[in-house]
Design a protein around this motif. Structure first.
Motif: not given
Length: 183
Positions: A163-172, A1-13
């Protein structure tokens, strides 16, 4: 699970502001919005910087495949499973074999010029840019111009950020997984 919010992209428009516009561009390029971009989208400035860097380097003088090989070598050194998976997939899409991408992950290539670029990029990462004259001379002797050497450095910088973003924030990881090399 990401340590920060993943911005919701279900409605890009319906997405607001600059981040929404950039995410639409990213969706257009990939057909989806990879999780890394969703994490970085928390800061429109950071997303603009990263997306611009990808675009600029994509129009650079180095071949796309070399950029992907540099990326997997750095990802492995930094234990970034996300970038390793993403750039292995992109390297394969750019025409590399699985064996070529595995070699690049180890910082190696059968092509001497590619091997020199990977050696240089990894020297920059491993020494935190405290390289010597011989490091620059070796990559230059392999046939790279000063402009191309600077472009390799730009690939290193961009990949360190991702790399630092993905490792530090544990991006799935949302690309097919690739195993890190044993240390």
């Amino acid at each position: 699970m990401s340590r920060i919010e993943l911005v919701n992209t279900t409605n890009l428009t319906g997405a607001q502001g600059e981040a929404g516009q950039l995410l639409e561009q990213i969706h257009g390029a990939f057909g989806v919005v990879p999780n890394m971009f969703r994490a970085v989208a928390n800061s429109p400035a950071a997303l603009r910087s990263m997306w611009s860097a990808f675009g600029a380097l994509g129009q650079g003088t180095l071949e796309a495949l070399l950029g992907e090989q540099i990326a997997v070598a750095i990802a492995d050194r930094n234990a970034c499973e996300y970038c390793l998976a993403a750039h292995t997939a992109l390297g394969r899409k750019a025409g590399a074999s699985a064996q070529e991408m595995a070699a690049a992950q180890a910082g190696q290539s059968d092509d001497p010029k590619t091997a020199a670029a990977l050696t240089f990029a990894l020297a920059v990462v491993e020494t935190r840019a405290q390289i010597g004259d011989a490091d620059v001379a070796a990559v230059r002797a392999a046939g790279y111009t000063d402009g191309e050497i600077v472009e390799i450095m730009a690939h290193v910088a961009l990949n360190l950020f991702t790399n630092y973003v993905n490792v530090a924030f544990q991006v799935p990881v949302d690309f097919p997984g690739v195993k890190l090399r044993a240390r």
